[in-house]
Scaffold this motif. Structure first.
Motif, PDB file in Angstrom:
ATOM      1  N   ASN A 162     -86.071  -2.934  82.573  1.00 36.26           N
ATOM      2  CA  ASN A 162     -85.782  -2.572  81.061  1.00 36.26           C
ATOM      3  C   ASN A 162     -86.922  -1.398  80.522  1.00 36.26           C
ATOM      4  O   ASN A 162     -88.055  -1.616  80.928  1.00 36.26           O
ATOM      5  CB  ASN A 162     -86.058  -3.836  80.509  1.00 36.26           C
ATOM      6  CG  ASN A 162     -84.804  -4.956  80.755  1.00 36.26           C
ATOM      7  OD1 ASN A 162     -83.949  -4.434  81.300  1.00 36.26           O
ATOM      8  ND2 ASN A 162     -85.163  -6.051  80.323  1.00 36.26           N
ATOM      9  N   GLY A 163     -86.344  -0.895  79.702  1.00 35.23           N
ATOM     10  CA  GLY A 163     -87.028   0.293  78.910  1.00 35.23           C
ATOM     11  C   GLY A 163     -87.576   1.385  79.722  1.00 35.23           C
ATOM     12  O   GLY A 163     -88.595   2.098  79.220  1.00 35.23           O
ATOM     13  N   SER A 164     -87.207   1.611  81.103  1.00 32.25           N
ATOM     14  CA  SER A 164     -87.767   2.611  81.775  1.00 32.25           C
ATOM     15  C   SER A 164     -87.326   3.937  81.399  1.00 32.25           C
ATOM     16  O   SER A 164     -86.055   4.207  80.976  1.00 32.25           O
ATOM     17  CB  SER A 164     -87.346   2.280  83.305  1.00 32.25           C
ATOM     18  OG  SER A 164     -88.171   1.151  83.777  1.00 32.25           O
ATOM     19  N   LEU A 165     -88.033   4.914  81.670  1.00 32.19           N
ATOM     20  CA  LEU A 165     -87.641   6.448  81.540  1.00 32.19           C
ATOM     21  C   LEU A 165     -87.311   7.045  83.045  1.00 32.19           C
ATOM     22  O   LEU A 165     -88.576   6.961  83.499  1.00 32.19           O
ATOM     23  CB  LEU A 165     -88.515   7.105  80.574  1.00 32.19           C
ATOM     24  CG  LEU A 165     -88.245   8.653  80.619  1.00 32.19           C
ATOM     25  CD1 LEU A 165     -86.965   8.994  79.674  1.00 32.19           C
ATOM     26  CD2 LEU A 165     -89.436   9.250  79.575  1.00 32.19           C
ATOM     27  N   VAL A 166     -86.528   7.453  83.492  1.00 34.45           N
ATOM     28  CA  VAL A 166     -86.342   7.730  84.813  1.00 34.45           C
ATOM     29  C   VAL A 166     -86.300   9.533  84.720  1.00 34.45           C
ATOM     30  O   VAL A 166     -85.353  10.031  84.317  1.00 34.45           O
ATOM     31  CB  VAL A 166     -85.177   7.361  85.487  1.00 34.45           C
ATOM     32  CG1 VAL A 166     -85.100   7.695  87.219  1.00 34.45           C
ATOM     33  CG2 VAL A 166     -85.163   5.724  85.467  1.00 34.45           C
ATOM     34  N   THR A 167     -87.383  10.228  85.109  1.00 35.09           N
ATOM     35  CA  THR A 167     -87.335  11.571  85.427  1.00 35.09           C
ATOM     36  C   THR A 167     -87.482  12.035  86.671  1.00 35.09           C
ATOM     37  O   THR A 167     -87.065  13.126  86.845  1.00 35.09           O
ATOM     38  CB  THR A 167     -88.965  12.064  84.816  1.00 35.09           C
ATOM     39  OG1 THR A 167     -90.081  11.324  85.473  1.00 35.09           O
ATOM     40  CG2 THR A 167     -88.915  11.299  83.058  1.00 35.09           C
ATOM     41  N   LYS A 168     -87.511  11.224  88.010  1.00 36.27           N
ATOM     42  CA  LYS A 168     -87.726  11.573  89.145  1.00 36.27           C
ATOM     43  C   LYS A 168     -86.842  10.697  89.775  1.00 36.27           C
ATOM     44  O   LYS A 168     -86.332   9.779  89.768  1.00 36.27           O
ATOM     45  CB  LYS A 168     -88.965  11.699  89.823  1.00 36.27           C
ATOM     46  CG  LYS A 168     -89.872  12.474  88.904  1.00 36.27           C
ATOM     47  CD  LYS A 168     -91.263  12.716  89.543  1.00 36.27           C
ATOM     48  CE  LYS A 168     -92.131  13.678  89.256  1.00 36.27           C
ATOM     49  NZ  LYS A 168     -92.583  14.476  88.442  1.00 36.27           N
ATOM     50  N   ASP A 169     -86.432  11.351  91.033  1.00 31.00           N
ATOM     51  CA  ASP A 169     -85.519  10.599  92.019  1.00 31.00           C
ATOM     52  C   ASP A 169     -85.821   9.138  92.330  1.00 31.00           C
ATOM     53  O   ASP A 169     -87.281   8.939  92.492  1.00 31.00           O
ATOM     54  CB  ASP A 169     -85.248  11.347  93.340  1.00 31.00           C
ATOM     55  CG  ASP A 169     -84.431  12.646  93.304  1.00 31.00           C
ATOM     56  OD1 ASP A 169     -83.699  12.629  92.129  1.00 31.00           O
ATOM     57  OD2 ASP A 169     -84.219  13.132  94.184  1.00 31.00           O
ATOM     58  N   ILE A 170     -85.040   7.931  92.463  1.00 30.86           N
ATOM     59  CA  ILE A 170     -85.710   6.728  92.996  1.00 30.86           C
ATOM     60  C   ILE A 170     -85.032   6.448  94.194  1.00 30.86           C
ATOM     61  O   ILE A 170     -83.758   6.742  94.366  1.00 30.86           O
ATOM     62  CB  ILE A 170     -85.098   5.659  91.887  1.00 30.86           C
ATOM     63  CG1 ILE A 170     -85.894   6.017  90.542  1.00 30.86           C
ATOM     64  CG2 ILE A 170     -85.564   4.264  92.246  1.00 30.86           C
ATOM     65  CD1 ILE A 170     -87.316   6.012  90.393  1.00 30.86           C
ATOM     66  N   PRO A 171     -85.767   6.005  95.301  1.00 30.49           N
ATOM     67  CA  PRO A 171     -84.964   5.879  96.650  1.00 30.49           C
ATOM     68  C   PRO A 171     -84.144   4.638  96.611  1.00 30.49           C
ATOM     69  O   PRO A 171     -84.097   3.756  95.865  1.00 30.49           O
ATOM     70  CB  PRO A 171     -86.265   5.761  97.607  1.00 30.49           C
ATOM     71  CG  PRO A 171     -87.468   5.262  96.504  1.00 30.49           C
ATOM     72  CD  PRO A 171     -87.374   5.689  95.280  1.00 30.49           C
ATOM     73  N   GLU A 172     -83.333   4.584  97.575  1.00 32.50           N
ATOM     74  CA  GLU A 172     -82.358   3.299  97.667  1.00 32.50           C
ATOM     75  C   GLU A 172     -83.345   2.186  98.065  1.00 32.50           C
ATOM     76  O   GLU A 172     -84.509   2.322  98.414  1.00 32.50           O
ATOM     77  CB  GLU A 172     -81.473   3.547  98.904  1.00 32.50           C
ATOM     78  CG  GLU A 172     -81.887   3.635 100.234  1.00 32.50           C
ATOM     79  CD  GLU A 172     -80.754   3.856 101.151  1.00 32.50           C
ATOM     80  OE1 GLU A 172     -80.865   3.090 102.235  1.00 32.50           O
ATOM     81  OE2 GLU A 172     -79.816   4.498 101.048  1.00 32.50           O
ATOM     82  N   ASN A 173     -82.759   0.980  97.543  1.00 34.55           N
ATOM     83  CA  ASN A 173     -83.494  -0.495  97.874  1.00 34.55           C
ATOM     84  C   ASN A 173     -84.833  -0.601  97.077  1.00 34.55           C
ATOM     85  O   ASN A 173     -85.613  -1.362  97.813  1.00 34.55           O
ATOM     86  CB  ASN A 173     -83.549  -0.595  99.272  1.00 34.55           C
ATOM     87  CG  ASN A 173     -82.011  -0.878  99.934  1.00 34.55           C
ATOM     88  OD1 ASN A 173     -81.062  -1.524  99.235  1.00 34.55           O
ATOM     89  ND2 ASN A 173     -82.035  -0.126 101.091  1.00 34.55           N
ATOM     90  N   ALA A 174     -84.935   0.062  95.959  1.00 35.35           N
ATOM     91  CA  ALA A 174     -86.321  -0.123  95.274  1.00 35.35           C
ATOM     92  C   ALA A 174     -86.063  -0.534  94.062  1.00 35.35           C
ATOM     93  O   ALA A 174     -85.179  -0.457  93.245  1.00 35.35           O
ATOM     94  CB  ALA A 174     -86.881   1.396  95.313  1.00 35.35           C
TER      95      ALA A 174
END
Length: 187
Positions: A162-174
């Motif tokens: 919740n409330g996250s700002l995603v600016t870069k790739d996130i790997p699978e299963n993370a």
């Protein structure tokens, strides 16, 4: 009787109104609408099977709407099968935004594949800003109030807090959270 009237005035009428206000004509698929949906732009917007827009027992059910914009003629938003999008979602694509199958999206989430405006102050009101495709892999769960910026890929089965700002790739299963979002552990 009151429940039917409430549904008509506060849900069905609003769904119809936003359908009428939509101007994107390149639509394929038919989502299940429990919440108003506004479709804008000159590009393509496609829905897979069993896509749900809106959640009855969730915040902003009566007050918000879902906004999808494929801005330019070559812009595209692709939503896969079995995707559930909660209330108050917005997505703007200047290039391409892909949401694969079995994705869950929380309340008030936003995805944008561009800068919104040019960053150079002398060109801020001119031309198209930089954009880069966004890709959300299958079985991803986005918590409430998550924002995803241009050029991001979120890997299969990932969870964004919740409330996250995603600016870069996130790997699978993370599991990732924060501002900016960082991987806090693996599944």
């Amino acid at each position: 009787m009151g429940s039917k009237l409430n549904h008509f005035f506060f849900v069905a009428f609003r769904v119809w109104k936003y359908r009428w206000l939509s101007d994107c004509s390149r639509i394929s698929g038919q989502p299940k609408l429990f919440h108003p949906l506004l479709l804008k732009g000159k590009g393509k917007i496609s829905f897979g099977k069993n896509v749900q827009i809106g959640v009855t027992n969730s915040p902003n059910y009566y007050s918000h709407y879902t906004y999808l914009e494929a801005r330019n003629s070559d812009s595209e938003i692709v939503i896969g099968d079995n995707v559930s999008i909660n209330n108050g979602f917005s997505a703007v694509a200047f290039s391409k935004l892909t949401i694969q199958n079995d994705v869950l999206i929380g309340v008030n989430c936003a995805i944008i594949d561009n800068d919104g405006h040019q960053l150079d102050p002398n060109q801020r009101n001119e031309g198209d800003p930089k954009s880069a495709a966004v890709f959300i892999s299958e079985n991803v769960f986005l918590g409430d109030n998550v924002s995803i910026l241009k050029g991001v890929t979120i890997g299969k089965n990932a969870v964004i807090g919740n409330g996250s700002l995603v600016t870069k790739d996130i790997p699978e299963n993370a599991i990732a959270a924060g501002n900016p979002a960082k991987v806090i552990r693996n599944l």
